[in-house]
Scaffold this motif. Structure first.
Motif, PDB file in Angstrom:
ATOM      1  N   THR A 191      52.086  35.439  38.805  1.00 41.72           N
ATOM      2  CA  THR A 191      50.662  35.764  38.434  1.00 41.72           C
ATOM      3  C   THR A 191      49.829  35.158  38.144  1.00 41.72           C
ATOM      4  O   THR A 191      48.908  34.533  38.915  1.00 41.72           O
ATOM      5  N   PRO A 192      47.964  36.694  38.091  1.00 43.31           N
ATOM      6  CA  PRO A 192      47.344  36.016  39.058  1.00 43.31           C
ATOM      7  C   PRO A 192      46.140  35.293  37.761  1.00 43.31           C
ATOM      8  O   PRO A 192      45.761  35.876  36.604  1.00 43.31           O
ATOM      9  N   ILE A 193      46.513  33.868  38.127  1.00 44.13           N
ATOM     10  CA  ILE A 193      45.849  33.186  37.046  1.00 44.13           C
ATOM     11  C   ILE A 193      44.380  32.712  37.614  1.00 44.13           C
ATOM     12  O   ILE A 193      43.944  32.472  36.974  1.00 44.13           O
ATOM     13  N   VAL A 194      45.107  31.909  39.146  1.00 47.54           N
ATOM     14  CA  VAL A 194      44.101  31.274  39.654  1.00 47.54           C
ATOM     15  C   VAL A 194      43.669  32.720  40.692  1.00 47.54           C
ATOM     16  O   VAL A 194      42.356  32.296  41.204  1.00 47.54           O
ATOM     17  N   TYR A 195      44.240  33.409  40.728  1.00 47.27           N
ATOM     18  CA  TYR A 195      43.620  34.563  42.018  1.00 47.27           C
ATOM     19  C   TYR A 195      43.300  36.725  40.773  1.00 47.27           C
ATOM     20  O   TYR A 195      43.859  35.885  39.843  1.00 47.27           O
ATOM     21  N   PRO A 196      42.003  36.745  40.727  1.00 44.75           N
ATOM     22  CA  PRO A 196      42.026  37.784  40.172  1.00 44.75           C
ATOM     23  C   PRO A 196      43.188  38.928  40.531  1.00 44.75           C
ATOM     24  O   PRO A 196      43.507  39.397  42.345  1.00 44.75           O
ATOM     25  N   LEU A 197      43.557  39.846  39.942  1.00 42.24           N
ATOM     26  CA  LEU A 197      44.852  40.959  40.510  1.00 42.24           C
ATOM     27  C   LEU A 197      43.785  42.192  41.366  1.00 42.24           C
ATOM     28  O   LEU A 197      43.875  42.437  42.742  1.00 42.24           O
ATOM     29  N   SER A 198      42.576  42.024  41.321  1.00 48.05           N
ATOM     30  CA  SER A 198      42.051  43.352  42.034  1.00 48.05           C
ATOM     31  C   SER A 198      42.247  42.766  44.027  1.00 48.05           C
ATOM     32  O   SER A 198      41.908  43.829  44.068  1.00 48.05           O
ATOM     33  N   ILE A 199      41.862  41.276  43.908  1.00 49.11           N
ATOM     34  CA  ILE A 199      41.615  40.916  45.787  1.00 49.11           C
ATOM     35  C   ILE A 199      42.830  41.265  46.359  1.00 49.11           C
ATOM     36  O   ILE A 199      43.137  40.793  47.568  1.00 49.11           O
ATOM     37  N   LEU A 200      44.291  41.308  45.683  1.00 49.78           N
ATOM     38  CA  LEU A 200      45.873  41.792  46.044  1.00 49.78           C
ATOM     39  C   LEU A 200      45.156  43.172  46.950  1.00 49.78           C
ATOM     40  O   LEU A 200      45.066  44.111  46.069  1.00 49.78           O
ATOM     41  N   PRO A 201      46.427  43.254  48.074  1.00 52.29           N
ATOM     42  CA  PRO A 201      46.874  44.727  48.919  1.00 52.29           C
ATOM     43  C   PRO A 201      47.513  45.348  47.622  1.00 52.29           C
ATOM     44  O   PRO A 201      48.665  45.061  46.678  1.00 52.29           O
ATOM     45  N   ASP A 202      47.217  46.295  47.921  1.00 52.38           N
ATOM     46  CA  ASP A 202      48.287  47.652  46.858  1.00 52.38           C
ATOM     47  C   ASP A 202      49.634  47.570  46.704  1.00 52.38           C
ATOM     48  O   ASP A 202      50.000  47.165  45.820  1.00 52.38           O
TER      49      ASP A 202
END
Length: 264
Positions: A191-202
């Motif tokens: 779950t994007p808690i400590v990292y933003p969803l936008s930094i993940l690859p597609d």
């Protein structure tokens, strides 16, 4: 379902009294007493703020606020903490109160209700302090803050549904309790808690978006960090799914509640 609600209302004194005794037992023998209920979350907020906004100088993409990542992190951790406390404690509540179930005649649904009220009380204390920090630091989002209410209600509904279902299954299959602890650890990092969803690859973002907690925690973070409205069309199926999980859990509970005494 109406019969369960009537039972809860009749035994509301038992539920509230149990929550009060649990709260007192947690802090009764300490010098500061209930002050620890304030100091522990306050320390967490200070640590996150100092370390991530000042020492590490963490920044979120597109967010210039020096406290942006601290608020992002607190919003995610607090929301996840409410969900995980409901799920984990509900999973073991029937086994932990086996002696009470065997000796007293009361609606068994009162036990998950005690867990829920206790978790909401803990969350209210922590979130009130966090809200105070937002006000003092000038980061309070304004009227959009009220949009958190339906989001948090969905978090609670999903947690209660999963917790009650897993709690019933744990009575009959004791490995469930061990499995839930491992599941919640993996679920946290999924779950994007400590990292933003936008930094993940597609490809990773596609899988993470299937996680119902992604949208719920993302909505809290959007409101508190950017003052933005939640993505309601994305959250609607999550809310519907949470309601279905609750209904299925109640059906499972009603069918197996009578058999739990023999298994405990």
């Amino acid at each position: 379902m109406s019969a369960l609600l009537r039972s809860l209302w009749r035994y509301r004194g038992f539920v509230l009294g149990s929550v009060k005794r649990e709260f007192q037992a947690r802090y009764l023998d300490s010098l500061l007493g209930a002050g620890w209920a304030v100091l522990n979350p306050l320390a967490m907020i200070i640590v996150y703020t100092v370390i991530f906004s000042q020492v590490m100088q963490s920044r979120l993409p597109g967010v210039a606020n020096a406290f942006g990542y601290s608020i992002f992190l607190c919003a995610g951790v607090l929301t996840w903490g409410l969900f995980s406390e409901i799920v984990s404690r509900s999973t073991t509540v029937f086994i932990e109160h086996a002696n009470l179930i065997k000796k007293l005649n009361f609606p068994r649904i009162c036990l998950p209700a005690i867990v829920l009220v206790s978790a909401l009380l803990n969350f209210a204390i922590i979130f009130a302090l966090f809200t105070g920090f937002l006000l003092i630091s000038g980061n309070f989002p304004g009227a959009i803050f009220l949009a958190l209410l339906p989001v948090l209600a969905t978090v609670v509904a999903l947690g209660v549904g999963l917790g009650v279902a897993l709690g019933v299954l744990n009575v009959f299959f004791r490995d469930v309790g061990q499995f839930v602890g491992v599941l919640l650890q993996f679920w946290f990092w999924f779950t994007p808690i400590v990292y933003p969803l936008s930094i993940l690859p597609d490809w990773a973002r596609t899988w993470v978006m299937l996680n119902p907690m992604t949208g719920l925690i993302g909505a809290c973070q959007a409101v508190l960090v950017a003052g933005a409205s939640p993505d309601w069309p994305y959250l609607a199926p999550v809310a519907g799914g949470a309601l279905v999980v609750c209904l299925l859990a109640l059906v499972l509970f009603r069918r197996r509640a009578g058999e739990m005494v023999d298994e405990l």
